[in-house]
Scaffold this motif. Structure first.
Motif, PDB file in Angstrom:
ATOM      1  N   HIS A  70     -37.351  10.802 -21.186  1.00 20.84           N
ATOM      2  CA  HIS A  70     -36.544  10.470 -22.352  1.00 20.84           C
ATOM      3  C   HIS A  70     -36.871  11.422 -23.480  1.00 20.84           C
ATOM      4  N   ASP A 103     -27.170   6.755 -18.016  1.00 17.81           N
ATOM      5  CA  ASP A 103     -27.009   7.169 -19.413  1.00 17.81           C
ATOM      6  C   ASP A 103     -25.549   7.071 -19.853  1.00 17.81           C
ATOM      7  N   LYS A 132     -29.543   4.231 -21.796  1.00 17.61           N
ATOM      8  CA  LYS A 132     -30.356   5.220 -21.079  1.00 17.61           C
ATOM      9  C   LYS A 132     -30.821   4.677 -19.749  1.00 17.61           C
TER      10      LYS A 132
END
Ligand SMILES: Nc1nc2c(c(=O)[nH]1)N[C@H]1C(S)=C(S)[C@@H](COP(=O)(O)OP(=O)(O)OC[C@H]3O[C@@H](n4cnc5c(=O)[nH]c(N)nc54)[C@H](O)[C@@H]3O)O[C@H]1N2
Ligand SMILES: Nc1nc2c(c(=O)[nH]1)N[C@H]1C(S)=C(S)[C@@H](COP(=O)(O)OP(=O)(O)OC[C@H]3O[C@@H](n4cnc5c(=O)[nH]c(N)nc54)[C@H](O)[C@@H]3O)O[C@H]1N2
Ligand code: SF4
Ligand SMILES: [Mo]
Length: 751
Positions: A29, A497, A511
């Motif tokens: 991330h 995502d 996400k």
């Protein structure tokens, strides 16, 4: 197999393997935060997160932000985000349980194809893709390209919806594709388009806190949008809360005024209020003159809606009507909000417009705490309204406009001739198309038609008539997936995502924090595979990942009311706590003025060419199937509990959520009626309409009026009863009015 086909199969196998590998690689991330910044809540013993990231919730359109606590990139727990402008540290039970619902034995882990013995059996992705292509191309060859259609959703990221819509219509030649937003938002869409010139809910959630009068029409906010309701409770102005709902809902119980009107008398009631406001001259004449058109005709129309006549139609006394009109008049900041009690009606569009009319005539729009505000339902209903390529061409454009088609073709670098020059059939027209043998192949993505569509008796029969039904869902055990000829296993929220647009037009990110089970793929990857296999991969060569598509959406929105060209990337959305549209690149300082809470029409300019909003009205019509001698009760349907989501494919997977709501179908009935029918609490009852007969537990409660019963939509049985009728302008199903009878079940076989 010919060499050519062999090569193609190999290519697809490789593409699938690559997609699958990339989906199962390490989870990383960009914006991982260290634990400690946000309250972490209680964590499972032995598991300490070493990072935290944020994303919006995947259930309702409130769009709360959740902190996802990660261990080695994998989610282990979550807590609501404290400093997000939507939920300020709050979440409802569904939000808290978002991660749990991903783990379930019902999840699809491999594609399934119906075999010679009529059973769904596991197949590989290449086999699934070959079946998809061969069967649907065969159907198109035999019955014409238009004979294959799709049904989509308000619950996938915008990037995926846009991909599906573009792939189906530009790549595969489909003309007809609609979404479950037809069941939900279509009436609001048409109401706004006609009144404002664009489908644009004008508010920010701050309006809940700034109003001194809050009018909720056909909306059970406490249950359906619990965190919006929390915002109402945070309002420091001791607002008047007026709830217009035939039932004394949780929301109505907390209201200062509850108008328990006769179902579907809203139009008369709202015209009656307008009548009083005009008669008393409680109007904002300056606003009407400067920013609206059609007011004089509207005055003439409502002249006959005298308080006496409206009292007869609605069951609301002339005195109470007058009191409500007075409260609206006395309010300095009056906001009107509506949801399914309005949209799901055979006159939903005009009812929504009657609400808009009240806001316009009193100047309650474009100001803090005001507005004519449609609350959306699903996490990305707003994204679907703008970018699903179903009712509207991408970006809120028209399929019929050559100019609009040209723009889209230029932006996407495709031939304009690929774009259908006609709008799609609506959901019900697609199903009728199956009955008329016009639609022979159907691809259902992220919606559970065989539970949620109105009148299941005909719906199932209709789906049965298809030559080929493809269902793409997170779960392989949904009512619709069970009917499929081909089932494609999809990753869900938390496993991929993308972005959602919430009810106040705020774009937020989701996400991948969990790996999808087995061979399930993100819908995005499935669409890429299909494009390759279908033979239109070149058209989508640069649709490589969700963020690449987001940049295309930005271009598609440029210069439109829903302009988001100023949003640099996902990272900016993450840092800003989401961004509301419009956010044009050229917006400069205007964009950022109070950037966390923005509302539309502050300058009094609407999207019609003349800049004015329109008063639109029509004569109310009678309910098509009112209670009668044989079926003496009116059936209302809707949401039952904050812990239940729609057809329960997701929420039934959480042990916590199952504890929080009844698991068996029940029918709410008034004590007088229960007595009359000889029904006692918790007994089994038979509820019957002209279309079907179901079993439900008796729930005796005075929250429903005499002569009315209520059954939540979360139970598969409910739509066995409903009556397929629609708003003529929006084609939205009228789910909340049909005639039924109720009696005691004599024995277990009595269904
Ligand atoms: N917990 C939970 N929350 C959800 C959902 C969920 O499934 N579960 N679904 C989401 C979605 S997609 C949506 S669309 C929203 C829906 O949110 P809501 O619209 O608030 O929910 P409903 O219960 O469908 O309908 C609202 C009310 O309309 C009333 N009603 C029925 N007939 C009439 C009428 O003729 N006039 C008036 N004025 N009212 C009437 C019903 O009694 C009901 O209380 O909720 C969203 N939030
Ligand atoms: N009687 C009655 N009927 C109603 C209503 C009512 O008030 N009364 N309300 C109507 C309304 S407002 C709505 S919005 C509809 C909702 O109706 P549906 O859309 O049919 O309901 P859901 O259960 O949300 O179905 C979504 C499906 O998508 C799957 N899914 C979730 N996430 C993903 C994903 O990322 N990818 C894929 N491929 N699949 C996914 C879920 O497992 C589920 O099967 O119901 C309508 N039906
Ligand atoms: S209110 Fe809606 S968005 Fe917020 S946590 Fe609950 S389901 Fe999620
Ligand atoms: Mo909905």
């Amino acid at each position: 197999m010919s060499t050519n086909m062999q090569q193609q199969a190999d290519a697809v196998r490789q593409a699938a393997a690559k997609l699958w590998r990339s989906e199962n690689g390490p989870l990383t991330h960009d914006l991982v935060q260290q634990p400690g910044k946000f309250g972490l809540g209680r964590l499972p013993a032995g598991k300490t997160p070493n990072a935290t990231t944020q994303m919006v919730c995947g259930f309702c359109a409130t769009g709360c932000s959740l902190n996802i606590h990660l261990r080695d990139g994998q989610a282990i727990n979550l807590t609501p985000t404290v400093d997000y402008p939507v939920n300020s540290g709050m979440a409802c039970p569904k939000g808290w349980e978002s991660l749990s619902v991903l783990k379930s034995s019902g999840r699809g882990t491999t594609p399934l194809l119906r075999n010679g013995r009529g059973k769904l059996a596991p197949v590989s992705w290449p086999e699934a893709m070959a079946a998809f292509r061969d069967r649907l191309q065969e159907t198109q060859a035999r019955h014409g390209v238009e004979s294959v259609a799709f049904l989509s959703t308000g619950q996938m990221p915008t990037e995926e919806m846009a991909f599906l819509g573009a792939l189906a219509k530009f790549g595969m030649g489909m003309v007809h594709g609609d979404g479950n937003t037809r069941q939900c938002m279509a009436s609001a869409v048409v109401a706004y388009k006609q009144a404002f010139g664009f489908d644009a809910p004008p508010y920010t959630y701050q309006d809940f806190e700034q109003s001194d009068v809050i009018v909720l029409i056909g909306s059970n906010l406490c249950i359906a949008h619990p965190i919006m309701w929390q915002r109402v409770l945070k309002n420091p102005h001791r607002p008047e809360i007026i709830v217009v709902d035939p039932r004394k809902t949780e929301t109505a119980m907390a209201a200062t005024e509850h108008l328990a009107l006769r179902p579907k008398s809203d139009l008369a009631l709202l015209y009656g209020l307008a009548h009083i406001l005009i008669a008393e001259d409680w109007l904002d004449r300056k606003y009407i003159a400067a920013h609206t058109s059609g007011f004089d005709d509207f005055c003439a129309h409502v002249a006959e809606f005298t308080p006496q006549r409206v009292a007869e139609a609605s069951g609301i006394s002339a005195a109470q009507l007058h009191r409500i009109a007075n409260i609206i008049h006395a309010g300095k900041r009056v906001s009107f909000w509506w949801t399914m009690g309005v949209n799901q009606s055979y006159e939903g569009v005009r009812t929504a417009q009657a609400i808009i009319n009240l806001a316009l005539m009193t100047g309650n729009i474009g100001r803090a705490g005001a507005g004519a505000n449609s609350i959306t339902g699903q996490c990305n209903a707003m994204g679907s309204r703008l970018f699903s390529n179903t009712t509207n061409l991408l970006g809120g454009r028209d399929f019929e406009s050559a100019q609009d088609r040209g723009q889209v073709a230029d932006i996407l670098g495709i031939d304009a001739a690929c774009i259908p020059d006609r709008p799609s059939w609506s959901y019900n027209e697609i199903l009728e198309g199956i009955l008329r043998d016009k639609i022979k192949g159907l691809w259902v993505v992220c919606t559970n038609t065989a539970h949620s569509w109105i009148n299941q008796n005909t719906c199932r029969d209709i789906l049965d008539r298809l030559d080929f039904l493809v269902v793409q869902d997170m779960y392989s055990n949904t009512e619709t997936a069970q009917l499929a000829d081909l089932y494609l296993p999809a990753a869900g929220w938390g496993e991929k995502d993308g972005t959602f647009i919430n009810s106040e037009r705020r774009v937020g990110v989701i996400k991948k924090v969990v790996r999808a089970p087995g061979q399930a793929l993100a819908d995005f990857s499935i669409f890429r595979l299909i494009a390759e296999y279908w033979g239109c991969g070149r058209m989508f060569a640069d649709w490589t990942d969700p963020e690449a598509v987001f940049h295309k959406l930005k271009e598609l929105s440029r210069g439109r009311p829903c302009d988001i060209s100023g949003i640099a990337d996902y990272q900016m959305l993450d840092q800003r706590g989401g961004i509301q549209w419009p956010y044009p690149e050229e917006g400069g300082a205007d964009n950022d003025k109070n950037h966390t809470h923005r509302r539309l029409f502050e300058d009094g300019k609407f999207y019609h060419a003349d800049g004015r909003a329109r008063f639109i009205f029509e004569t109310p019509r009678a309910m098509p199937e009112p209670p009668n001698k044989r079926y003496p009760y009116l059936l209302l349907t809707g949401r039952g509990a904050a812990a239940q989501w729609h057809t329960q494919t997701r929420t039934a997977c959480s042990a916590v959520l199952r504890e929080l709501a009844p698991q068996q179908a029940y029918v709410e009935i008034h004590p007088q009626d229960a007595r009359r029918e000889g029904l006692r609490p918790n007994q089994e009852a038979i509820v019957e309409s002209q279309r079907g007969r179901i079993r439900a537990k008796v729930f005796v409660t005075p929250t429903v009026q005499e002569g009315q019963v209520f059954i939540p939509m979360h139970f598969e049985q409910t739509n066995q009863l409903t009556h397929a009728h629609f708003d003529p302008h929006s084609k939205q199903p009228s789910y909340k009015d049909c005639a039924v009878r109720v009696r005691r079940a004599e024995s277990w076989d009595d269904v």
